[in-house]
Design a protein around this motif. Structure first.
Motif, PDB file in Angstrom:
ATOM      1  N   LYS A 151      21.828 -66.947 -70.392  1.00  0.00           N
ATOM      2  CA  LYS A 151      23.247 -67.293 -70.463  1.00  0.00           C
ATOM      3  C   LYS A 151      23.689 -67.494 -71.909  1.00  0.00           C
ATOM      4  O   LYS A 151      24.798 -67.126 -72.292  1.00  0.00           O
ATOM      5  N   GLY A 152      22.807 -68.080 -72.708  1.00  0.00           N
ATOM      6  CA  GLY A 152      23.130 -68.320 -74.112  1.00  0.00           C
ATOM      7  C   GLY A 152      23.262 -67.044 -74.918  1.00  0.00           C
ATOM      8  O   GLY A 152      24.061 -66.976 -75.856  1.00  0.00           O
ATOM      9  N   ARG A 153      22.498 -66.018 -74.555  1.00  0.00           N
ATOM     10  CA  ARG A 153      22.626 -64.727 -75.233  1.00  0.00           C
ATOM     11  C   ARG A 153      23.876 -63.991 -74.778  1.00  0.00           C
ATOM     12  O   ARG A 153      24.549 -63.329 -75.562  1.00  0.00           O
ATOM     13  N   ASN A 154      24.162 -64.113 -73.513  1.00  0.00           N
ATOM     14  CA  ASN A 154      25.247 -63.351 -72.919  1.00  0.00           C
ATOM     15  C   ASN A 154      26.636 -63.914 -73.221  1.00  0.00           C
ATOM     16  O   ASN A 154      27.584 -63.156 -73.472  1.00  0.00           O
ATOM     17  N   THR A 155      26.768 -65.226 -73.206  1.00  0.00           N
ATOM     18  CA  THR A 155      28.093 -65.853 -73.326  1.00  0.00           C
ATOM     19  C   THR A 155      28.840 -65.491 -74.602  1.00  0.00           C
ATOM     20  O   THR A 155      30.029 -65.149 -74.548  1.00  0.00           O
ATOM     21  N   PRO A 156      28.213 -65.556 -75.784  1.00  0.00           N
ATOM     22  CA  PRO A 156      28.967 -65.186 -76.992  1.00  0.00           C
ATOM     23  C   PRO A 156      29.431 -63.731 -76.986  1.00  0.00           C
ATOM     24  O   PRO A 156      30.448 -63.404 -77.606  1.00  0.00           O
ATOM     25  N   ILE A 157      28.710 -62.870 -76.281  1.00  0.00           N
ATOM     26  CA  ILE A 157      29.080 -61.449 -76.231  1.00  0.00           C
ATOM     27  C   ILE A 157      30.198 -61.224 -75.217  1.00  0.00           C
ATOM     28  O   ILE A 157      31.291 -60.777 -75.558  1.00  0.00           O
ATOM     29  N   GLN A 158      29.921 -61.545 -73.953  1.00  0.00           N
ATOM     30  CA  GLN A 158      30.948 -61.333 -72.933  1.00  0.00           C
ATOM     31  C   GLN A 158      32.124 -62.280 -73.110  1.00  0.00           C
ATOM     32  O   GLN A 158      33.274 -61.920 -72.853  1.00  0.00           O
ATOM     33  N   GLY A 159      31.845 -63.508 -73.559  1.00  0.00           N
ATOM     34  CA  GLY A 159      32.928 -64.464 -73.760  1.00  0.00           C
ATOM     35  C   GLY A 159      33.884 -64.023 -74.853  1.00  0.00           C
ATOM     36  O   GLY A 159      35.103 -64.197 -74.741  1.00  0.00           O
ATOM     37  N   THR A 160      33.336 -63.435 -75.911  1.00  0.00           N
ATOM     38  CA  THR A 160      34.195 -62.923 -76.979  1.00  0.00           C
ATOM     39  C   THR A 160      35.011 -61.728 -76.487  1.00  0.00           C
ATOM     40  O   THR A 160      36.168 -61.566 -76.877  1.00  0.00           O
ATOM     41  N   CYS A 161      34.430 -60.905 -75.626  1.00  0.00           N
ATOM     42  CA  CYS A 161      35.210 -59.820 -75.007  1.00  0.00           C
ATOM     43  C   CYS A 161      36.396 -60.406 -74.249  1.00  0.00           C
ATOM     44  O   CYS A 161      37.508 -59.859 -74.293  1.00  0.00           O
ATOM     45  N   GLY A 162      36.160 -61.532 -73.569  1.00  0.00           N
ATOM     46  CA  GLY A 162      37.245 -62.205 -72.866  1.00  0.00           C
ATOM     47  C   GLY A 162      38.303 -62.724 -73.830  1.00  0.00           C
ATOM     48  O   GLY A 162      39.510 -62.628 -73.556  1.00  0.00           O
ATOM     49  N   ASP A 163      37.871 -63.271 -74.963  1.00  0.00           N
ATOM     50  CA  ASP A 163      38.814 -63.729 -75.997  1.00  0.00           C
ATOM     51  C   ASP A 163      39.715 -62.587 -76.452  1.00  0.00           C
ATOM     52  O   ASP A 163      40.927 -62.736 -76.585  1.00  0.00           O
ATOM     53  N   ILE A 164      39.083 -61.444 -76.717  1.00  0.00           N
ATOM     54  CA  ILE A 164      39.818 -60.275 -77.205  1.00  0.00           C
ATOM     55  C   ILE A 164      40.831 -59.808 -76.171  1.00  0.00           C
ATOM     56  O   ILE A 164      41.991 -59.513 -76.491  1.00  0.00           O
ATOM     57  N   LYS A 172      42.276 -61.470 -73.724  1.00  0.00           N
ATOM     58  CA  LYS A 172      43.387 -62.420 -73.576  1.00  0.00           C
ATOM     59  C   LYS A 172      44.363 -62.315 -74.743  1.00  0.00           C
ATOM     60  O   LYS A 172      45.584 -62.386 -74.565  1.00  0.00           O
ATOM     61  N   LYS A 173      43.833 -62.128 -75.946  1.00  0.00           N
ATOM     62  CA  LYS A 173      44.694 -61.966 -77.117  1.00  0.00           C
ATOM     63  C   LYS A 173      45.497 -60.669 -77.009  1.00  0.00           C
ATOM     64  O   LYS A 173      46.681 -60.629 -77.355  1.00  0.00           O
ATOM     65  N   ALA A 174      44.852 -59.616 -76.520  1.00  0.00           N
ATOM     66  CA  ALA A 174      45.539 -58.334 -76.352  1.00  0.00           C
ATOM     67  C   ALA A 174      46.695 -58.467 -75.373  1.00  0.00           C
ATOM     68  O   ALA A 174      47.773 -57.882 -75.571  1.00  0.00           O
ATOM     69  N   ILE A 175      46.492 -59.234 -74.319  1.00  0.00           N
ATOM     70  CA  ILE A 175      47.556 -59.436 -73.329  1.00  0.00           C
ATOM     71  C   ILE A 175      48.745 -60.147 -73.963  1.00  0.00           C
ATOM     72  O   ILE A 175      49.904 -59.790 -73.720  1.00  0.00           O
ATOM     73  N   LEU A 176      48.463 -61.142 -74.785  1.00  0.00           N
ATOM     74  CA  LEU A 176      49.555 -61.851 -75.468  1.00  0.00           C
ATOM     75  C   LEU A 176      50.365 -60.904 -76.351  1.00  0.00           C
ATOM     76  O   LEU A 176      51.605 -60.918 -76.325  1.00  0.00           O
ATOM     77  N   VAL A 221      49.679 -50.200 -75.847  1.00  0.00           N
ATOM     78  CA  VAL A 221      48.435 -50.791 -75.334  1.00  0.00           C
ATOM     79  C   VAL A 221      47.316 -50.624 -76.357  1.00  0.00           C
ATOM     80  O   VAL A 221      46.592 -51.584 -76.674  1.00  0.00           O
ATOM     81  N   LYS A 222      47.179 -49.415 -76.876  1.00  0.00           N
ATOM     82  CA  LYS A 222      46.128 -49.164 -77.863  1.00  0.00           C
ATOM     83  C   LYS A 222      46.318 -50.035 -79.088  1.00  0.00           C
ATOM     84  O   LYS A 222      45.370 -50.667 -79.582  1.00  0.00           O
ATOM     85  N   ARG A 223      47.533 -50.099 -79.600  1.00  0.00           N
ATOM     86  CA  ARG A 223      47.825 -50.887 -80.789  1.00  0.00           C
ATOM     87  C   ARG A 223      47.491 -52.368 -80.571  1.00  0.00           C
ATOM     88  O   ARG A 223      46.874 -53.008 -81.426  1.00  0.00           O
ATOM     89  N   CYS A 224      47.866 -52.900 -79.429  1.00  0.00           N
ATOM     90  CA  CYS A 224      47.641 -54.321 -79.157  1.00  0.00           C
ATOM     91  C   CYS A 224      46.162 -54.649 -78.950  1.00  0.00           C
ATOM     92  O   CYS A 224      45.679 -55.690 -79.391  1.00  0.00           O
ATOM     93  N   MET A 225      45.438 -53.747 -78.291  1.00  0.00           N
ATOM     94  CA  MET A 225      44.013 -53.998 -78.066  1.00  0.00           C
ATOM     95  C   MET A 225      43.229 -53.906 -79.367  1.00  0.00           C
ATOM     96  O   MET A 225      42.334 -54.721 -79.621  1.00  0.00           O
ATOM     97  N   VAL A 226      43.563 -52.946 -80.203  1.00  0.00           N
ATOM     98  CA  VAL A 226      42.893 -52.821 -81.504  1.00  0.00           C
ATOM     99  C   VAL A 226      43.210 -54.028 -82.377  1.00  0.00           C
ATOM    100  O   VAL A 226      42.334 -54.593 -83.040  1.00  0.00           O
ATOM    101  N   ASP A 232      41.166 -59.235 -84.801  1.00  0.00           N
ATOM    102  CA  ASP A 232      41.259 -60.666 -85.082  1.00  0.00           C
ATOM    103  C   ASP A 232      39.888 -61.323 -85.079  1.00  0.00           C
ATOM    104  O   ASP A 232      39.701 -62.389 -85.670  1.00  0.00           O
ATOM    105  N   TYR A 233      38.926 -60.705 -84.392  1.00  0.00           N
ATOM    106  CA  TYR A 233      37.588 -61.283 -84.270  1.00  0.00           C
ATOM    107  C   TYR A 233      36.501 -60.450 -84.935  1.00  0.00           C
ATOM    108  O   TYR A 233      35.481 -60.966 -85.354  1.00  0.00           O
ATOM    109  N   ILE A 234      36.711 -59.135 -84.988  1.00  0.00           N
ATOM    110  CA  ILE A 234      35.672 -58.229 -85.473  1.00  0.00           C
ATOM    111  C   ILE A 234      36.244 -57.370 -86.594  1.00  0.00           C
ATOM    112  O   ILE A 234      37.108 -56.527 -86.350  1.00  0.00           O
ATOM    113  N   GLN A 235      35.758 -57.593 -87.814  1.00  0.00           N
ATOM    114  CA  GLN A 235      36.234 -56.806 -88.944  1.00  0.00           C
ATOM    115  C   GLN A 235      35.202 -55.796 -89.449  1.00  0.00           C
ATOM    116  O   GLN A 235      35.527 -54.899 -90.228  1.00  0.00           O
ATOM    117  N   SER A 236      33.973 -55.921 -89.005  1.00  0.00           N
ATOM    118  CA  SER A 236      32.888 -55.126 -89.592  1.00  0.00           C
ATOM    119  C   SER A 236      32.786 -53.708 -89.048  1.00  0.00           C
ATOM    120  O   SER A 236      32.127 -52.871 -89.649  1.00  0.00           O
TER     121      SER A 236
END
Length: 203
Positions: free
Chosen positions: A118-131, A133-137, A174-179, A184-188
């Motif tokens: 769970k500790g390995r998975n949460t930062p990965i899938q949880g961050t996908c969830g963050d992204i 939700k931000k895209a929806i906003l 949609v593309k613009r908002c998701m990117v 906002d979280y991934i710049q690399s």
């Protein structure tokens, strides 16, 4: 990983080339399938038994594949182990958006291994969830004035209904908002969005 994303290479083929020490143009479908399963599976805490079940191979062969994978990507192994041990120590994991997922003390059912997964998975899938939700906003603002609305969310997908004559314009929004949300979280690495339209939604 980063080089594959930045250069636009197929990640699973690149992983197979690293794992099996062959040129990327000589990768077989079977080798790519192994790499793809591991690329996704290890992030979700997949064990050698899980890999053997998915690929219908002996556990010993699955263990060998995982060892080859980690020899190719030692930093991935270190990162996953660090994330897992942090969860065991702190009893929570944090996404890149700052959300915490709290865990109970390990018990006899699953124990520390379950908590590590769970500790390995949460930062990965949880961050996908963050992204997402931000895209929806972002998207809610961009959809103002259009005959379009969000009707469903499936994992990392946003499903919309839109007037046919507005579909192409909304697709760009949609593309613009998701990117934008991902950046906002991934710049690399560059973020890619795959958009499809049709009369019905299906896999």
């Amino acid at each position: 990983f980063l080089d594959a994303y930045r250069s636009g290479q197929d990640l699973h083929s690149r992983t197979a080339a690293e794992m099996f020490s062959v040129q990327i143009d000589n990768i077989t479908k079977e080798q790519r399938a192994v790499a793809k399963t591991i690329n996704f599976g290890l992030c979700y805490g997949m064990s050698s038994k899980g890999l053997s079940d998915r690929l219908n191979i002996p556990v010993e062969k699955a263990e060998n594949f995982i060892n080859q994978y980690f020899r190719a990507y030692p930093q991935v192994k270190n990162t996953l182990q660090t994330l897992g041990m942090k969860a065991v120590k702190n009893l929570y994991s944090i996404t890149l958006g700052g959300r915490k997922r709290y865990f109970k003390q390990p018990d006899s059912f699953g124990g520390e291994k379950s908590l590590e997964r769970k500790g390995r998975n949460t930062p990965i899938q949880g961050t996908c969830g963050d992204i997402l939700k931000k895209a929806i906003l972002y998207l809610m603002k961009d959809l103002e004035g259009y005959d379009a609305q969000i009707v469903n969310l499936i994992h990392d997908e946003i499903v919309l209904e839109v007037k046919a004559e507005q579909a192409e314009t909304v697709k760009e929004a949609v593309k613009r908002c998701m990117v934008k949300a991902a950046a906002d979280y991934i710049q690399s690495i560059p973020v890619e969005v795959d958009i499809k339209s049709g009369n019905t939604w299906r896999k």
